[in-house]
Structure formats: structure tokens, C-alpha cells
Write a protein that holds these residues in place. Structure first.
Motif, PDB file in Angstrom:
ATOM      1  N   UNK A  37       1.131  -0.949  -0.407  1.00  9.08           N
ATOM      2  CA  UNK A  37       0.108   0.154   0.377  1.00  9.08           C
ATOM      3  C   UNK A  37       1.058   0.994   0.399  1.00  9.08           C
ATOM      4  N   UNK A  38       0.649   1.805  -0.800  1.00 10.76           N
ATOM      5  CA  UNK A  38       1.395   3.310  -1.188  1.00 10.76           C
ATOM      6  C   UNK A  38       2.751   3.027  -2.804  1.00 10.76           C
ATOM      7  N   UNK A  39       2.960   3.658  -2.970  1.00  7.14           N
ATOM      8  CA  UNK A  39       3.592   2.904  -4.344  1.00  7.14           C
ATOM      9  C   UNK A  39       5.044   4.484  -5.001  1.00  7.14           C
ATOM     10  N   UNK A  40       4.655   5.797  -3.717  1.00  5.50           N
ATOM     11  CA  UNK A  40       5.470   6.448  -4.058  1.00  5.50           C
ATOM     12  C   UNK A  40       6.922   6.173  -4.336  1.00  5.50           C
ATOM     13  N   UNK A  82      -0.410  -4.226  -5.545  1.00  4.30           N
ATOM     14  CA  UNK A  82       0.535  -3.277  -6.028  1.00  4.30           C
ATOM     15  C   UNK A  82      -0.932  -1.852  -6.240  1.00  4.30           C
ATOM     16  N   UNK A  83      -0.965  -1.411  -4.096  1.00 10.56           N
ATOM     17  CA  UNK A  83      -2.441  -0.220  -4.159  1.00 10.56           C
ATOM     18  C   UNK A  83      -1.898   1.000  -3.851  1.00 10.56           C
ATOM     19  N   UNK A  84      -2.373   2.372  -4.548  1.00 10.65           N
ATOM     20  CA  UNK A  84      -1.369   3.552  -4.635  1.00 10.65           C
ATOM     21  C   UNK A  84      -1.353   3.811  -3.129  1.00 10.65           C
ATOM     22  N   UNK A  85      -2.475   4.104  -2.721  1.00 10.70           N
ATOM     23  CA  UNK A  85      -2.794   4.910  -1.657  1.00 10.70           C
ATOM     24  C   UNK A  85      -2.027   4.182   0.124  1.00 10.70           C
ATOM     25  N   UNK A  86      -0.924   4.754   0.729  1.00 12.30           N
ATOM     26  CA  UNK A  86      -0.150   4.777   1.934  1.00 12.30           C
ATOM     27  C   UNK A  86      -0.775   3.911   3.390  1.00 12.30           C
ATOM     28  N   UNK A  87      -2.198   3.577   3.036  1.00 14.00           N
ATOM     29  CA  UNK A  87      -2.711   3.141   4.352  1.00 14.00           C
ATOM     30  C   UNK A  87      -3.250   1.462   4.002  1.00 14.00           C
ATOM     31  N   UNK A  88      -4.023   1.061   4.782  1.00 10.84           N
ATOM     32  CA  UNK A  88      -4.499   0.249   5.380  1.00 10.84           C
ATOM     33  C   UNK A  88      -4.731  -0.150   4.503  1.00 10.84           C
ATOM     34  N   UNK A 129     -10.119  -0.038  -1.190  1.00 12.85           N
ATOM     35  CA  UNK A 129     -11.072   0.081  -1.919  1.00 12.85           C
ATOM     36  C   UNK A 129     -11.112   1.395  -2.623  1.00 12.85           C
ATOM     37  N   UNK A 130     -10.429   2.766  -2.132  1.00 10.57           N
ATOM     38  CA  UNK A 130      -9.740   3.680  -3.225  1.00 10.57           C
ATOM     39  C   UNK A 130      -9.488   3.313  -4.327  1.00 10.57           C
ATOM     40  N   UNK A 131      -8.889   2.184  -4.777  1.00 11.35           N
ATOM     41  CA  UNK A 131      -8.230   1.608  -5.739  1.00 11.35           C
ATOM     42  C   UNK A 131      -9.119   0.699  -6.704  1.00 11.35           C
ATOM     43  N   UNK A 148       5.076 -20.438  -3.103  1.00 10.85           N
ATOM     44  CA  UNK A 148       6.128 -22.215  -2.703  1.00 10.85           C
ATOM     45  C   UNK A 148       7.209 -22.102  -3.586  1.00 10.85           C
ATOM     46  N   UNK A 149       8.285 -21.004  -3.410  1.00 14.45           N
ATOM     47  CA  UNK A 149       9.553 -21.288  -3.497  1.00 14.45           C
ATOM     48  C   UNK A 149      11.195 -22.357  -3.151  1.00 14.45           C
ATOM     49  N   UNK A 150      11.636 -22.474  -3.480  1.00  7.53           N
ATOM     50  CA  UNK A 150      12.930 -22.698  -3.671  1.00  7.53           C
ATOM     51  C   UNK A 150      13.610 -22.184  -2.614  1.00  7.53           C
ATOM     52  N   UNK A 151      13.827 -23.124  -1.619  1.00 10.78           N
ATOM     53  CA  UNK A 151      14.300 -22.262  -0.628  1.00 10.78           C
ATOM     54  C   UNK A 151      13.572 -21.690   0.595  1.00 10.78           C
ATOM     55  N   UNK A 152      14.256 -20.737   1.208  1.00 12.83           N
ATOM     56  CA  UNK A 152      13.577 -20.031   2.315  1.00 12.83           C
ATOM     57  C   UNK A 152      13.364 -19.420   1.695  1.00 12.83           C
ATOM     58  N   UNK A 153      12.221 -18.284   2.493  1.00 14.42           N
ATOM     59  CA  UNK A 153      10.926 -17.197   1.825  1.00 14.42           C
ATOM     60  C   UNK A 153      10.950 -16.592   3.220  1.00 14.42           C
ATOM     61  N   UNK A 154      10.773 -15.179   3.330  1.00 14.42           N
ATOM     62  CA  UNK A 154      10.881 -14.364   4.307  1.00 14.42           C
ATOM     63  C   UNK A 154       8.857 -12.974   3.367  1.00 14.42           C
ATOM     64  N   UNK A 155       8.334 -13.635   4.665  1.00 12.77           N
ATOM     65  CA  UNK A 155       7.001 -13.051   4.487  1.00 12.77           C
ATOM     66  C   UNK A 155       6.817 -11.990   4.747  1.00 12.77           C
ATOM     67  N   UNK A 156       6.681 -10.571   4.527  1.00  7.61           N
ATOM     68  CA  UNK A 156       6.660  -9.426   5.400  1.00  7.61           C
ATOM     69  C   UNK A 156       5.348  -8.610   5.364  1.00  7.61           C
ATOM     70  N   UNK A 157       4.436  -8.753   6.499  1.00  6.72           N
ATOM     71  CA  UNK A 157       3.185  -8.158   6.598  1.00  6.72           C
ATOM     72  C   UNK A 157       3.402  -6.285   6.874  1.00  6.72           C
ATOM     73  N   UNK A 158       2.453  -6.259   6.787  1.00 12.20           N
ATOM     74  CA  UNK A 158       2.165  -4.362   6.909  1.00 12.20           C
ATOM     75  C   UNK A 158       1.705  -3.918   8.501  1.00 12.20           C
TER      76      UNK A 158
END
Length: 207
Positions: free
Chosen positions: A37-40, A64-70, A76-78, A91-101
Motif C-alpha cells: 500500500x503506497x507506491x511513491x 500493489x495499491x496506490x494509497x499509503x494506508x491500511x 477500496x480507494x483503488x 512455494x519457492x525453492x529455499x527459504x522465504x521471508x514474508x513481510x506483513x503490513x
């Protein structure tokens, strides 16, 4: 390591992206942010690439959402409807790090929180927390929400200046392992970041 580690936090701007970049490089992992959320500034995917995660290990976001908010409101805005089925970690070969918001209780839709996704996924979670005033309350509330959903918690990664009592209190009362603390860095450059991570964390704790 071939598993997935999820990184969440107590708040927005707590240091999740910087920590995620350091962890991904240390593990030789791929990085994925389900919803941006937020692409600037190019988003967090661009940030982790700038911090040393190879571009071919940065996976494209589901949304990928334009507004930097929840995410729920940004969608909804998009004029976008988020389908949570698309938010299953790839599913990826090797480890994966997933980042929340933001924090663990940030809404993804009007009905689903990030913590609910973590519960569905069942992957171990690292909570990133500040060491500043207010961190005990925010951290314990976040851990309580994760434990209530029986989300496996690897532990707490602190970011900031040392605060021995707060860090120890959160780990003890929150029933979570104290993984380490990423100090304030005068210059946020890849080599500096990864050296600091190596000095303050044990990579075995994430495997």
C-alpha cells in the motif's frame, strides 16, 4: 533452511522492512510482501532490493495499491477487491521471508486481519518491536493476539537503542524468545546493515 518465516510488527514504521531485508540476506531467502500500500517510493520490495536482497529473489506482490494506508482501505480507494486466496505464500525453492503490513491486527479486508492470515498459513512469525517508550504495551498486545490464534511465534526482534528492562519484560511476560536487537545505524547501507545483523542475532534461531 527451506521454510517460510513471517515478519510482523507492533506498528507501522517499526523497522520491519529493514529487518526483513537483513534476515532475507542472512538466510539466502526470497522476499515477498503480499500487499503493498503506497507506491511513491517504489514500495518495500524496492527498499529490500536496495538493502542487498538480489532482485531475482524479490517476488512480485499479489496486490500493489496506490494509497499509503491500511490495505483494506487502500484497496477500496483503488477500486480493487482483495481475494485472500491470492495471499497464500508462494512455494519457492529455499527459504522465504514474508513481510506483513503495519501491525499484526491491520485489516487486509473488512473481514480479515493479518493475524488471521498468519493463523491460516501456520508459518513461524517474528515480531519486530521498538525499544522506545510504549513498546511494552504494544508488544504484549501483539503477542497476545498471535498467541490467541495459536500462531507459532519464533520470538521478538527489537530495533533501536538498548533498553534491557523493556526487552526482558516483553520476552518474559509475552512468552516469547528474545532474538536480539538491531541497533540504530548511522548509515543505512547494505554492508552496515548485514554486519549489524550478524553481530546481534544468531542465524540458527531462525532455522
Amino acid at each position: 533452511m527451506t521454510g517460510t518465516v513471517v515478519v510482523t510488527g507492533t506498528d507501522t514504521g517499526v523497522g520491519k522492512t529493514v529487518f526483513s531485508a537483513a534476515l532475507a540476506v542472512a538466510l539466502g531467502a526470497r522476499y515477498w510482501k503480499p500487499v503493498q500500500s503506497g507506491l511513491e517510493d517504489g514500495g518495500d520490495a524496492a527498499a529490500v532490493a536496495a538493502l542487498g536482497v538480489p532482485a531475482d529473489r524479490v517476488l512480485p506482490e499479489a496486490y500493489r495499491l496506490a494509497t499509503p494506508c491500511s490495505p483494506h482501505r487502500a484497496a477500496e480507494l483503488d477500486g480493487v477487491e482483495i481475494d485472500v486466496k491470492r495471499l497464500t505464500p508462494p512455494v519457492a525453492p529455499g527459504p522465504l521471508v514474508v513481510e506483513g503490513a503495519g501491525g499484526a491486527l491491520v485489516p487486509v479486508t473488512r473481514r480479515i486481519l493479518y493475524a488471521d492470515l498468519f493463523e491460516r498459513w501456520g508459518h513461524p512469525v517474528v515480531m519486530v518491536a521498538r525499544t522506545e517508550l510504549g513498546t511494552i504495551n504494544h508488544s504484549l498486545l501483539t503477542l497476545e493476539a498471535l498467541h490467541a490464534r495459536r500462531v507459532p511465534v519464533l520470538g521478538v526482534a527489537f530495533v533501536g537503542d538498548p533498553n534491557e528492562d523493556s526487552e526482558a519484560t516483553i520476552a518474559a511476560l509475552g512468552g516469547a524468545k528474545r532474538l536480539g536487537r538491531l541497533p540504530r545505524l548511522g548509515r543505512l547501507a547494505p554492508k552496515v546493515l548485514h554486519a549489524a545483523f550478524a553481530d546481534h542475532f544468531r542465524i540458527g534461531d531462525f532455522r
